[in-house]
Structure formats: structure tokens, C-alpha cells
Design a protein around this motif. Structure first.
Motif, PDB file in Angstrom:
ATOM      1  N   VAL A 177      29.158  33.648 -60.734  1.00 28.46           N
ATOM      2  CA  VAL A 177      30.513  33.272 -61.138  1.00 28.46           C
ATOM      3  C   VAL A 177      30.459  31.964 -61.923  1.00 28.46           C
ATOM      4  O   VAL A 177      29.936  30.959 -61.430  1.00 28.46           O
ATOM      5  CB  VAL A 177      31.441  33.115 -59.919  1.00 28.46           C
ATOM      6  N   LEU A 178      30.988  31.996 -63.138  1.00 24.32           N
ATOM      7  CA  LEU A 178      31.116  30.784 -63.949  1.00 24.32           C
ATOM      8  C   LEU A 178      32.494  30.179 -63.713  1.00 24.32           C
ATOM      9  O   LEU A 178      33.491  30.903 -63.615  1.00 24.32           O
ATOM     10  CB  LEU A 178      30.915  31.100 -65.428  1.00 24.32           C
ATOM     11  N   ALA A 179      32.563  28.854 -63.640  1.00 28.86           N
ATOM     12  CA  ALA A 179      33.786  28.175 -63.220  1.00 28.86           C
ATOM     13  C   ALA A 179      34.926  28.315 -64.217  1.00 28.86           C
ATOM     14  O   ALA A 179      36.094  28.315 -63.836  1.00 28.86           O
ATOM     15  CB  ALA A 179      33.489  26.697 -62.962  1.00 28.86           C
ATOM     16  N   ASN A 180      34.616  28.406 -65.493  1.00 26.72           N
ATOM     17  CA  ASN A 180      35.659  28.577 -66.505  1.00 26.72           C
ATOM     18  C   ASN A 180      35.077  29.270 -67.730  1.00 26.72           C
ATOM     19  O   ASN A 180      33.930  29.714 -67.706  1.00 26.72           O
ATOM     20  CB  ASN A 180      36.323  27.236 -66.859  1.00 26.72           C
ATOM     21  N   ARG A 181      35.883  29.359 -68.791  1.00 27.06           N
ATOM     22  CA  ARG A 181      35.505  30.160 -69.960  1.00 27.06           C
ATOM     23  C   ARG A 181      34.992  29.334 -71.130  1.00 27.06           C
ATOM     24  O   ARG A 181      34.947  29.835 -72.259  1.00 27.06           O
ATOM     25  CB  ARG A 181      36.716  30.990 -70.406  1.00 27.06           C
ATOM     26  N   ILE A 182      34.592  28.092 -70.898  1.00 25.73           N
ATOM     27  CA  ILE A 182      34.055  27.256 -71.965  1.00 25.73           C
ATOM     28  C   ILE A 182      32.600  26.930 -71.660  1.00 25.73           C
ATOM     29  O   ILE A 182      32.273  26.481 -70.557  1.00 25.73           O
ATOM     30  CB  ILE A 182      34.854  25.954 -72.138  1.00 25.73           C
ATOM     31  N   ALA A 183      31.729  27.159 -72.627  1.00 17.22           N
ATOM     32  CA  ALA A 183      30.303  26.870 -72.472  1.00 17.22           C
ATOM     33  C   ALA A 183      29.842  25.910 -73.553  1.00 17.22           C
ATOM     34  O   ALA A 183      30.340  25.951 -74.691  1.00 17.22           O
ATOM     35  CB  ALA A 183      29.488  28.154 -72.552  1.00 17.22           C
ATOM     36  N   LYS A 184      28.909  25.049 -73.187  1.00 18.89           N
ATOM     37  CA  LYS A 184      28.182  24.293 -74.203  1.00 18.89           C
ATOM     38  C   LYS A 184      27.062  25.182 -74.704  1.00 18.89           C
ATOM     39  O   LYS A 184      26.184  25.567 -73.957  1.00 18.89           O
ATOM     40  CB  LYS A 184      27.581  22.999 -73.635  1.00 18.89           C
ATOM     41  N   ALA A 185      27.099  25.529 -75.968  1.00 15.33           N
ATOM     42  CA  ALA A 185      26.062  26.385 -76.539  1.00 15.33           C
ATOM     43  C   ALA A 185      24.774  25.588 -76.735  1.00 15.33           C
ATOM     44  O   ALA A 185      24.764  24.357 -76.757  1.00 15.33           O
ATOM     45  CB  ALA A 185      26.532  26.972 -77.861  1.00 15.33           C
ATOM     46  N   GLY A 186      23.672  26.312 -76.885  1.00 17.78           N
ATOM     47  CA  GLY A 186      22.374  25.670 -77.031  1.00 17.78           C
ATOM     48  C   GLY A 186      22.231  24.919 -78.347  1.00 17.78           C
ATOM     49  O   GLY A 186      22.592  25.443 -79.408  1.00 17.78           O
ATOM     50  N   MET A 187      21.732  23.707 -78.258  1.00 18.66           N
ATOM     51  CA  MET A 187      21.409  22.892 -79.433  1.00 18.66           C
ATOM     52  C   MET A 187      20.098  22.184 -79.142  1.00 18.66           C
ATOM     53  O   MET A 187      19.918  21.614 -78.067  1.00 18.66           O
ATOM     54  CB  MET A 187      22.507  21.857 -79.706  1.00 18.66           C
ATOM     55  N   SER A 188      19.181  22.203 -80.089  1.00 14.55           N
ATOM     56  CA  SER A 188      17.858  21.640 -79.851  1.00 14.55           C
ATOM     57  C   SER A 188      17.938  20.121 -79.696  1.00 14.55           C
ATOM     58  O   SER A 188      18.441  19.429 -80.574  1.00 14.55           O
ATOM     59  CB  SER A 188      16.912  22.004 -80.995  1.00 14.55           C
ATOM     60  N   GLU A 189      17.415  19.611 -78.575  1.00 15.37           N
ATOM     61  CA  GLU A 189      17.578  18.197 -78.266  1.00 15.37           C
ATOM     62  C   GLU A 189      16.438  17.323 -78.789  1.00 15.37           C
ATOM     63  O   GLU A 189      16.642  16.150 -79.092  1.00 15.37           O
ATOM     64  CB  GLU A 189      17.681  17.997 -76.740  1.00 15.37           C
ATOM     65  N   GLN A 190      15.206  17.845 -78.817  1.00 16.46           N
ATOM     66  CA  GLN A 190      14.026  17.084 -79.232  1.00 16.46           C
ATOM     67  C   GLN A 190      13.869  15.793 -78.413  1.00 16.46           C
ATOM     68  O   GLN A 190      13.673  14.712 -78.943  1.00 16.46           O
ATOM     69  CB  GLN A 190      14.092  16.753 -80.726  1.00 16.46           C
ATOM     70  N   LEU A 191      13.947  15.953 -77.095  1.00 16.57           N
ATOM     71  CA  LEU A 191      13.878  14.811 -76.195  1.00 16.57           C
ATOM     72  C   LEU A 191      12.802  14.988 -75.131  1.00 16.57           C
ATOM     73  O   LEU A 191      12.911  14.433 -74.033  1.00 16.57           O
ATOM     74  CB  LEU A 191      15.239  14.570 -75.532  1.00 16.57           C
ATOM     75  N   ALA A 192      11.766  15.764 -75.448  1.00 18.23           N
ATOM     76  CA  ALA A 192      10.630  15.881 -74.539  1.00 18.23           C
ATOM     77  C   ALA A 192       9.526  14.926 -74.986  1.00 18.23           C
ATOM     78  O   ALA A 192       9.588  14.327 -76.059  1.00 18.23           O
ATOM     79  CB  ALA A 192      10.110  17.322 -74.530  1.00 18.23           C
ATOM     80  N   THR A 193       8.508  14.787 -74.155  1.00 19.66           N
ATOM     81  CA  THR A 193       7.342  14.014 -74.550  1.00 19.66           C
ATOM     82  C   THR A 193       6.509  14.827 -75.539  1.00 19.66           C
ATOM     83  O   THR A 193       6.784  15.998 -75.802  1.00 19.66           O
ATOM     84  CB  THR A 193       6.468  13.678 -73.332  1.00 19.66           C
ATOM     85  N   ARG A 194       5.441  14.231 -76.055  1.00 17.11           N
ATOM     86  CA  ARG A 194       4.567  14.959 -76.969  1.00 17.11           C
ATOM     87  C   ARG A 194       3.917  16.157 -76.288  1.00 17.11           C
ATOM     88  O   ARG A 194       3.532  17.117 -76.957  1.00 17.11           O
ATOM     89  CB  ARG A 194       3.496  14.021 -77.515  1.00 17.11           C
ATOM     90  N   ALA A 195       3.804  16.101 -74.964  1.00 19.29           N
ATOM     91  CA  ALA A 195       3.228  17.223 -74.219  1.00 19.29           C
ATOM     92  C   ALA A 195       4.277  18.244 -73.812  1.00 19.29           C
ATOM     93  O   ALA A 195       3.966  19.212 -73.116  1.00 19.29           O
ATOM     94  CB  ALA A 195       2.505  16.706 -72.982  1.00 19.29           C
ATOM     95  N   GLY A 196       5.540  18.050 -74.237  1.00 16.88           N
ATOM     96  CA  GLY A 196       6.588  19.016 -73.946  1.00 16.88           C
ATOM     97  C   GLY A 196       7.272  18.823 -72.609  1.00 16.88           C
ATOM     98  O   GLY A 196       7.965  19.733 -72.132  1.00 16.88           O
ATOM     99  N   ILE A 197       7.131  17.647 -71.994  1.00 14.43           N
ATOM    100  CA  ILE A 197       7.725  17.391 -70.685  1.00 14.43           C
ATOM    101  C   ILE A 197       9.088  16.727 -70.863  1.00 14.43           C
ATOM    102  O   ILE A 197       9.220  15.767 -71.631  1.00 14.43           O
ATOM    103  CB  ILE A 197       6.803  16.478 -69.849  1.00 14.43           C
ATOM    104  N   PRO A 198      10.132  17.209 -70.178  1.00 12.13           N
ATOM    105  CA  PRO A 198      11.450  16.581 -70.291  1.00 12.13           C
ATOM    106  C   PRO A 198      11.400  15.094 -69.917  1.00 12.13           C
ATOM    107  O   PRO A 198      10.700  14.700 -68.991  1.00 12.13           O
ATOM    108  CB  PRO A 198      12.303  17.365 -69.286  1.00 12.13           C
ATOM    109  N   THR A 199      12.154  14.282 -70.648  1.00 12.70           N
ATOM    110  CA  THR A 199      12.178  12.843 -70.440  1.00 12.70           C
ATOM    111  C   THR A 199      13.428  12.418 -69.679  1.00 12.70           C
ATOM    112  O   THR A 199      14.380  13.190 -69.516  1.00 12.70           O
ATOM    113  CB  THR A 199      12.156  12.113 -71.781  1.00 12.70           C
ATOM    114  N   ALA A 200      13.448  11.148 -69.267  1.00 11.35           N
ATOM    115  CA  ALA A 200      14.637  10.595 -68.622  1.00 11.35           C
ATOM    116  C   ALA A 200      15.836  10.632 -69.564  1.00 11.35           C
ATOM    117  O   ALA A 200      16.978  10.814 -69.131  1.00 11.35           O
ATOM    118  CB  ALA A 200      14.359   9.158 -68.174  1.00 11.35           C
TER     119      ALA A 200
END
Length: 420
Positions: free
Chosen positions: A32-55
Motif C-alpha cells: 500500500v502506497l500512502a498517496n498518489r504522488i511519487a518522486k520519479a527516479g533521477m540520477s544523483e551521482q552521489l556515490a563514491t568512486r567504488a559505487g558506495i552510497p555516501t552520507a
């Protein structure tokens, strides 16, 4: 311009006026989704060089967790290290850094919203110099400068099966890390979109040749992901309405793909369109008064199948969103670029506040691939501001955007050779 932190974002617990957009949605899998509005995917480019998510990536999604959206869909998460869409993409191909992905999921969910991981492989549009040997359904280059320095290797049948396994593995790891669902990216000219395109897929085997052959890789990926995550986890697909290229995926063939995906048991179909050569998803084929970019196609899909639909592109006003959902054209409206500048855009829509003013896009050059890239860069620049605790800019000139992109690319140069 101030550099205040983003903690002033509207709290999603605030009262909302009566609107169909606030209604929950039960998906076929039972989620169940809480409402009918979603944030669609957008590339963030905020991982490390090894592909690990950052703070910084965690901070960005902690901000969007307070946005009011019932669903957050991440940007591109790479299924292996053989190809990157952009520098600093996150990569989830083993469990070595699973705690960083868990922290990301926790940050996105701390206000109760659902978060799905978008999984992807670039195929022939892997960005140079970050990919040494791009692969694709057929050995044809993407006709856009920056992606055509190397002719991709044609995938063998065995390698296609290996990539399908990689999609399933990443989906399994995403759920293990705490993500609530999966979105398979089969749009915008990436690998699975290339398989669907008669222009990019000229194979003469069971993964090409006919419309049924061209959609085989996608359908097998959906089946493998479903098996990996089980029946109770939402599985979504992002699909082009058409490629907007002569000889590419047509609307008629896309409708057949949508019907096949519904038969395959997906939980949500997100509708978009275009690719790097013709970036319709960035609005280059539309003018502001035309409204939602792909609404006509959504209506045709609705008449054909009963799968829940999400429409992304050109959605700005509450009136338009309510009309689409109340009229049954779609079940969820996706907001992307506005949330780069106004992170709590959904909460404002739900509260019936005046739609926030958004900055005008950079002045077009007339060359659609470049115009699309500059728009992407402008929004990515705002993500990086939010990730460092600053507010988005209400206006960022082309020079500022390109300078920021240059710094990011230079800093990411070491990602050309990734550790395995």
C-alpha cells in the motif's frame, strides 16, 4: 542566495485538504502506497568512486523523506561494474557495502514513505571514459557525441542470460538492504530499452528479429527479478511510450510491450519517453502549455491493460494531477525535476498551496541532445547542494552548471577503473 540547511522542508504530517491525490493505493502485490504522488527516479551521482552510497546521498533522501511523496524511486543503480551511466553512480553487485545501502534506505523511509530502487545497465550509452568495453544488443553506436567513441560489442546469448542474472541479484540485494520495491529501467535508451528498439536491436536470433523477440530480454528480466524478490515485493518497469526516433520503438509496439508486462504480473508501469538522442523526457518535444508529456499514450495503455500506471513528465499543477488520477487515466503522478528545486513539492500540492515557481530551464541551443544534457546537469547540481545541507538555488546560470559538472567529472576520473 542563502545556504540554509534543508531542514525547513514541510513536514508530511501536516493536514492536507481533501484530494484524490491523498488517497492510498494498493498494488497487485498487496503493498500500500500512502498517496498518489511519487518522486520519479533521477540520477544523483552521489556515490563514491567504488559505487558506495555516501552520507550526502543519505542526506538528500532524508530531505525527500519529508517531501510528502508516498513513494520515492531512486536514480540509476548499476547492476554490475561493466558500465556506468554517469560518474559516481551507485553500484550494487555484491553484499560488501550493504550497510551503506541500508543506511540509505533507512534515511529515505524515516518518515514512513516507501522507497524503491531503480536498477539499470547502460548498454551502449555507458559513459566514456568510465567504461572500457561497452556492450549492446547489436554492434551499433549511439548517435550522440560522448557515447560513440567505441563501437559496443554485441551480446552473446550467454552474456544476456548473465546480465539478467545480474538484474535479479541486485534486486535481491536491494530488498535485503531494506528497499521496499524494485523498478527495472527499460526506457531512455539504456540496455533494456535498446533491446526494445528496432533501431538499436538488429539481432537475428530469439532476442531480436521480431517484436516478440525484442521484448524477450525485458520479460525474462522481469521474471528473474520477481523470482528473486518474491510475490509480496513491488516490481515496476519504466517504459518509453516511444523513442521519438525514426526507426526506434513506436507507440504501437510499446503498447504491445505494456500488455506483455501486465501479463507478466508487474505491480506498476511508469510511462516516459525519449533517449539521449531525442530527450523527450526533458521536455524538448513539448512546450509548457501542452501539459503532461505522455498523457495521450497513458490513456491508450489504460484502455488496453489494467496494470497500475504512473505518469512522469510535465506535471506541475494540482489541477492537472487530480484530473488524471480522478479520471482514471493514471494511478500515480510522478514528479521529478521540480523536486530538485522545491524538495517538498508534493506536500505543497497535497496542502493545496499555490504551485511553487520553478526557475526557467537553461536557454536552448537548438541541439536537443545538448539541451537535454544541460537540463540534467542543472538539476544534478541542485542535488549536490541539498546533499551538503544547502538549499537549492532558485536560479543557476549555464556557466555555474557547467563548472559544477566539470568539477564532478574531474573528481570522478578515478572511477574509470573500478575495484571488483
Amino acid at each position: 542566495m542563502t545556504d540554509d540547511t534543508t531542514n525547513s522542508t514541510t513536514d508530511t504530517t501536516a493536514d492536507t485538504t481533501t484530494t484524490v491525490l491523498a488517497d492510498p493505493l494498493t498494488l497487485p502485490c498487496g503493498e500500500v502506497l500512502a498517496n498518489r504522488i511519487a518522486k520519479a527516479g533521477m540520477s544523483e551521482q552521489l556515490a563514491t568512486r567504488a559505487g558506495i552510497p555516501t552520507a550526502g546521498l543519505h542526506r538528500l533522501y532524508a530531505t525527500w523523506a519529508r517531501s510528502g511523496a508516498g513513494l520515492l524511486i531512486t536514480g540509476n543503480i548499476m547492476i554490475n561494474r561493466d558500465g556506468l551511466v554517469e560518474p559516481r553512480n551507485a553500484i550494487l553487485d555484491n553484499d560488501h557495502a550493504l550497510t551503506a545501502f541500508t543506511a540509505w534506505a533507512d534515511a529515505a523511509k524515516h518518515c514512513g514513505t516507501a522507497v524503491w530502487m531503480q536498477i539499470n545497465h547502460p548498454g551502449r550509452v555507458a559513459t566514456v571514459p568510465f567504461t572500457r568495453r561497452p556492450v549492446a544488443p547489436s554492434p551499433t553506436r549511439e548517435p550522440v557525441p560522448g557515447y560513440n567513441l567505441r563501437t559496443p560489442r554485441e551480446l552473446t546469448g550467454r552474456r544476456i542470460q548473465a546480465l539478467i542474472h545480474d538484474f535479479a541479484r541486485t534486486a535481491h540485494l536491494a530488498v535485503a538492504a531494506g528497499f521496499d520495491g524494485i523498478q527495472i529501467h527499460a526506457a531512455h535508451g539504456f540496455l533494456l530499452s535498446q533491446f526494445l528498439s528496432p533501431l538499436a536491436n538488429t539481432r537475428d536470433d530469439d532476442y531480436g528479429r521480431t517484436p516478440a523477440g525484442r521484448r524477450r530480454a525485458l520479460l525474462e528480466t522481469v521474471a528473474a527479478v520477481r523470482e528473486a524478490v518474491g510475490p509480496a515485493v513491488p516490481v515496476s518497469v519504466k517504459l518509453n511510450s516511444k523513442d521519438f526516433q525514426y526507426g526506434g520503438l513506436s507507440e504501437a509496439e510499446s503498447l504491445d510491450v505494456a500488455a506483455a508486462l501486465a501479463d507478466a504480473g508487474i505491480d506498476l508501469l511508469e510511462i516516459t519517453g525519449g533517449n539521449y538522442a531525442e530527450p523527450a523526457m526533458e521536455g524538448v518535444h513539448h512546450t509548457p502549455h501542452q501539459g503532461p508529456y505522455f498523457a495521450g499514450y497513458a490513456t491508450k495503455v489504460r484502455h488496453r491493460v489494467d496494470v497500475p500506471l504512473m505518469l512522469t513528465g510535465g506535471l506541475r499543477t494540482r489541477t492537472t494531477m487530480e484530473r488524471l488520477v480522478a479520471g482514471g487515466a493514471v494511478d500515480i503522478v510522478g514528479i521529478a525535476r521540480p523536486m530538485a528545486f522545491v524538495p517538498d513539492y508534493p506536500a505543497r500540492i497535497l496542502a493545496d498551496e499555490p504551485e511553487p515557481l520553478l526557475p526557467a530551464p537553461p536557454r536552448p541551443t537548438g541541439y536537443r541532445p545538448l539541451d537535454g544534457y544541460v537540463q540534467l546537469a542543472a538539476h544534478n547540481h541542485q542535488f549536490h547542494r541539498i546533499a551538503t545541507g544547502r538549499t537549492p538555488q532558485t536560479r543557476a546560470g549555464l556557466g555555474t552548471v557547467l563548472h559544477a559538472v566539470g568539477k564532478l567529472t574531474a573528481a570522478a576520473a578515478g572511477q574509470a577503473v573500478l575495484p571488483r
